[in-house]
Design an enzyme around this catalytic site. Structure first.
Site, mmCIF file in Angstrom:
data_model
loop_
_atom_site.group_PDB
_atom_site.id
_atom_site.type_symbol
_atom_site.label_atom_id
_atom_site.label_comp_id
_atom_site.label_asym_id
_atom_site.label_seq_id
_atom_site.Cartn_x
_atom_site.Cartn_y
_atom_site.Cartn_z
ATOM 1 C CG ASN A 56 -1.700 1.213 1.434
ATOM 2 O OD1 ASN A 56 -1.814 2.039 0.522
ATOM 3 N ND2 ASN A 56 -2.277 1.375 2.624
ATOM 4 C CE LYS B 65 -0.133 3.301 4.755
ATOM 5 N NZ LYS B 65 -0.073 3.402 6.203
ATOM 6 C CG HIS C 89 -5.858 2.078 5.285
ATOM 7 N ND1 HIS C 89 -5.398 3.000 6.181
ATOM 8 C CD2 HIS C 89 -4.868 1.168 5.125
ATOM 9 C CE1 HIS C 89 -4.163 2.656 6.542
ATOM 10 N NE2 HIS C 89 -3.825 1.556 5.917
ATOM 11 C CD GLU D 82 -2.856 5.588 6.809
ATOM 12 O OE1 GLU D 82 -2.875 5.653 5.573
ATOM 13 O OE2 GLU D 82 -1.928 5.050 7.446
ATOM 14 C CD GLU E 145 -3.623 -2.403 7.428
ATOM 15 O OE1 GLU E 145 -2.500 -2.611 6.992
ATOM 16 O OE2 GLU E 145 -4.307 -1.417 7.117
ATOM 17 N N GLY F 250 2.576 2.212 10.769
ATOM 18 C CA GLY F 250 3.551 3.285 10.599
ATOM 19 C C GLY F 250 4.307 3.638 11.868
ATOM 20 C CB SER G 291 5.203 -1.879 11.920
ATOM 21 O OG SER G 291 4.859 -0.526 12.190
#
Ligand code: PGA
Length: 255
Positions: free
Chosen positions: A10, A12, A100, A102, A172, A178, A217
């Site tokens: 991904n 991003k 996702h 985010e 996730e 991250g 991660s």
């Protein structure tokens, strides 16, 4: 039926279309043809790079699969800035990431939206990668399983058993994305096993075909231990997918 491993990068909001072409070409050179027999490999570039990456994949007969990072659920219309699922299907997109964390956190996407997006992706014969995961506070409060269970139920509501067998779910934990802080493989297995049980409760044996990925991660050093867990079928990889050498090392996790 055995579930084939799937590892998706991904990207991003990283890479313009020229950089994206280079990234996918480098990745292709670093992988052996046999690798694709063992694991499906996908990349999810930004929208502006999808067409370029698609062209390179097709021209060079690469077995790398194409993923989009988001979609709208409507077919067309007055939705400034949005992209319709039919537009992605026309670019031979294989997978679309929906929900996702985010998007859920920064853009306020709800489970209902995620559900509509998943259905819209299926309607255009692509495969949704539906993301779920708890926040650090939810884990510390002991409600991680409730949270993820509710996301699974609401995000996948109304799908058929056949669609559940075909869909990809990505677990996730938000605190691992991250941050360099990976979930302990045993904890990831526990949650992913729980997700599969919830799917089995509702959709029966189709749940044995659902590919469930871990994300947060992931790197070449931890992917092996993650993949060794029985219910984990692959990874959704952010930061470590931006460098083709590193991502190739994640994909070839058994080496
Ligand atoms: P990360 O991102 O690998 O950089 O933690 C994963 C993701 O957000 O899909």
């Amino acid at each position: 039926m055995a579930r084939k491993d799937l590892i998706v990068g991904n990207w991003k909001m990283n890479s313009n279309h020229l950089e994206a072409i280079q990234m996918v070409q480098k990745l292709h050179y670093r992988l052996d043809p046999d690798d694709y027999d063992r694991v499906d490999v996908g990349v999810a570039p930004p929208f502006t790079s999808l067409r370029s990456v698609q062209t390179v994949i097709e021209a060079d007969h690469m077995r790398i699969q194409l993923a989009a990072q988001n979609t709208h659920f409507e077919e067309k219309g007055a939705y400034t800035g949005e992209v319709a699922p039919s537009m992605l299907a026309k670019l031979s997109v294989d997978y679309v990431i929906v929900g996702h964390s985010e998007r859920r956190q920064i853009f306020d996407e709800t489970d209902d939206w995620v559900n509509r997006k998943a259905k819209a992706v299926f309607a255009h014969e692509m495969t949704p990668i539906v993301c779920v995961g708890e926040s650090l506070e939810e884990r510390e409060e002991g409600i991680a399983f409730d949270r993820v269970g509710s996301q699974v139920q609401l995000s996948l509501a109304g799908l058929s058993a056949e669609q559940i067998g075909a869909i990809v779910v990505a677990y996730e934990p938000i605190w691992a994305i991250g941050t360099g802080r990976t979930a302990d493989p045993a904890d990831a297995q526990e949650m992913i096993g729980f997700i599969r049980d919830r799917l089995r409760d509702q959709w029966g044996e189709a749940a044995d075909e659902t590919r469930i990925l871990y994300g947060g991660s992931v790197n070449p050093g931890n992917i092996g231990a993650i993949m060794a867990k029985k219910d984990i079928d692959g990874g959704l990889v952010g930061g470590a997918s931006l460098d083709p050498d590193t991502f190739a090392a994640v994909v070839r996790y058994w080496i």
